[in-house]
Design an enzyme around this catalytic site. Structure first.
Site, mmCIF file in Angstrom:
data_model
loop_
_atom_site.group_PDB
_atom_site.id
_atom_site.type_symbol
_atom_site.label_atom_id
_atom_site.label_comp_id
_atom_site.label_asym_id
_atom_site.label_seq_id
_atom_site.Cartn_x
_atom_site.Cartn_y
_atom_site.Cartn_z
ATOM 1 N N LYS A 59 0.826 -1.210 0.000
ATOM 2 C CA LYS A 59 0.000 0.000 0.000
ATOM 3 C C LYS A 59 0.860 1.260 0.000
ATOM 4 O O LYS A 59 0.608 2.185 -0.744
ATOM 5 C CB LYS A 59 -0.882 0.061 1.259
ATOM 6 C CG LYS A 59 -1.937 -1.002 1.362
ATOM 7 C CD LYS A 59 -2.884 -0.696 2.531
ATOM 8 C CE LYS A 59 -2.228 -0.748 3.909
ATOM 9 N NZ LYS A 59 -1.885 -2.084 4.378
ATOM 10 N N ARG A 108 -9.513 1.916 8.899
ATOM 11 C CA ARG A 108 -9.194 0.520 9.156
ATOM 12 C C ARG A 108 -10.366 -0.232 9.756
ATOM 13 O O ARG A 108 -10.242 -1.419 10.040
ATOM 14 C CB ARG A 108 -8.048 0.471 10.153
ATOM 15 C CG ARG A 108 -6.713 0.115 9.559
ATOM 16 C CD ARG A 108 -5.740 0.182 10.708
ATOM 17 N NE ARG A 108 -4.613 -0.655 10.514
ATOM 18 C CZ ARG A 108 -3.493 -0.281 9.905
ATOM 19 N NH1 ARG A 108 -3.392 0.897 9.362
ATOM 20 N NH2 ARG A 108 -2.476 -1.110 9.833
ATOM 21 N N ARG A 131 10.766 -6.442 4.812
ATOM 22 C CA ARG A 131 10.545 -5.001 4.666
ATOM 23 C C ARG A 131 11.563 -4.235 5.523
ATOM 24 O O ARG A 131 11.857 -4.618 6.639
ATOM 25 C CB ARG A 131 9.116 -4.695 5.112
ATOM 26 C CG ARG A 131 8.779 -3.246 5.278
ATOM 27 C CD ARG A 131 7.293 -2.987 5.167
ATOM 28 N NE ARG A 131 6.509 -3.476 6.296
ATOM 29 C CZ ARG A 131 5.183 -3.360 6.364
ATOM 30 N NH1 ARG A 131 4.500 -2.815 5.371
ATOM 31 N NH2 ARG A 131 4.524 -3.808 7.411
ATOM 32 N N ARG A 152 11.080 -2.554 11.068
ATOM 33 C CA ARG A 152 10.133 -2.036 12.051
ATOM 34 C C ARG A 152 10.003 -3.025 13.192
ATOM 35 O O ARG A 152 9.988 -4.220 12.963
ATOM 36 C CB ARG A 152 8.764 -1.841 11.381
ATOM 37 C CG ARG A 152 8.602 -0.505 10.715
ATOM 38 C CD ARG A 152 7.375 -0.444 9.864
ATOM 39 N NE ARG A 152 6.172 -0.997 10.510
ATOM 40 C CZ ARG A 152 4.972 -1.002 9.930
ATOM 41 N NH1 ARG A 152 4.825 -0.496 8.726
ATOM 42 N NH2 ARG A 152 3.942 -1.511 10.547
ATOM 43 N N ARG A 206 -1.742 -8.547 13.842
ATOM 44 C CA ARG A 206 -2.134 -7.528 12.878
ATOM 45 C C ARG A 206 -2.921 -8.130 11.717
ATOM 46 O O ARG A 206 -3.882 -7.547 11.244
ATOM 47 C CB ARG A 206 -0.904 -6.774 12.371
ATOM 48 C CG ARG A 206 -0.459 -5.679 13.340
ATOM 49 C CD ARG A 206 1.024 -5.470 13.302
ATOM 50 N NE ARG A 206 1.493 -4.905 12.056
ATOM 51 C CZ ARG A 206 2.696 -5.133 11.527
ATOM 52 N NH1 ARG A 206 3.547 -5.953 12.128
ATOM 53 N NH2 ARG A 206 3.044 -4.561 10.412
#
Ligand code: ADP
Ligand code: ZN
Length: 221
Positions: free
Chosen positions: A13, A88, A127, A162, A174
């Protein structure tokens, strides 16, 4: 023009939003980025939000909604914005509709990114994000690595993983919250006739950059 990025974690995204933002000239508003900036600055909002984020939970609406409402009032967002990570939940989507309609605006396009689950988890683990909070560029050490290992191409700052991407429990939480609370938004926006679903997968050689290019082409037409 108001664009919303929808899709589970790790679907790209942020990458798609960043490309569209640059080309169309509307700001990318990422609630996750705003929270992380506040956490790094140890602001009151950051300290409060971190209690939820570090565990993989959603930050309560009382914090998140006014933060977005405020951000949308900035001068750079007068012609629109691309929202990444908000809304969300259905409640947040309804509140966003209210906020926008007060200003005679509405959501124009929702880009829903879908990626197979096994690829998603891999993408989250690989990531890396830029530690410079004013840059926040995102990389993937497998799919789009920086030119120099561990260093941001754009600003030269150090890249890191992260916190919530390195904790398998937080990742699982999540993804579960996404399924339960965020995925109903697909139906919500489909019913409004503004949903565009795109599959992003190595298996069909379709990446976020391909989607961004197409959407930009269509908007500029
Ligand atoms: P991801 O999509 O990988 O979870 P984000 O950067 O979008 O990452 O968000 C990081 C964290 O910030 C989320 O796990 C959540 O705790 C919090 N967050 C971001 N956006 C929202 C939102 N709209 N509502 C509530 N919490 C949010
Ligand atoms: Zn950078």
């Amino acid at each position: 023009m108001i664009i919303i990025m929808l899709g589970a974690q790790g679907t790209g995204k942020g990458t798609v939003a960043g490309l569209i933002s640059e080309e169309i000239g509307i700001p990318q508003i990422s609630t996750g980025d705003i929270f992380r900036k506040n956490i790094s600055e140890k602001s009151a909002l950051g300290i409060e939000a971190d209690k939820y984020i570090s565990k993989g939970n959603l930050v309560p609406d009382e914090i998140t909604v006014p933060m977005v409402d405020d951000r949308l009032k900035w001068e750079d967002a007068k012609d629109g914005a691309i929202l990444d990570g908000f809304p969300r939940t259905i409640e947040q989507a309804e509140k966003l509709d209210e906020i926008l309609s007060k200003n005679g605006k509405k959501v124009d396009l929702v880009i829903n990114l879908v990626t197979p689950k096994d690829e998603i988890i891999d993408r989250m683990l690989t990531r890396r994000v830029c530690t410079n909070q004013d840059c926040k560029a995102t990389y993937n050490i497998k799919l789009h690595p920086p030119k120099k290992e561990g260093i941001c191409d754009k600003c030269g700052a150090v890249l890191k993983q992260r916190e919530d991407d390195s904790d398998p429990e937080a990742i699982k939480k999540r993804l579960e919250i996404y399924e339960e609370k965020t995925s109903p938004l697909v139906e919500y926006y489909k019913n409004k006739g503004i949903l565009r679903t795109e599959t992003i997968s190595m298996s069909i050689n379709r990446m976020g950059t391909d989607v961004a290019k197409e959407v930009i082409g269509e908007i500029k037409k």
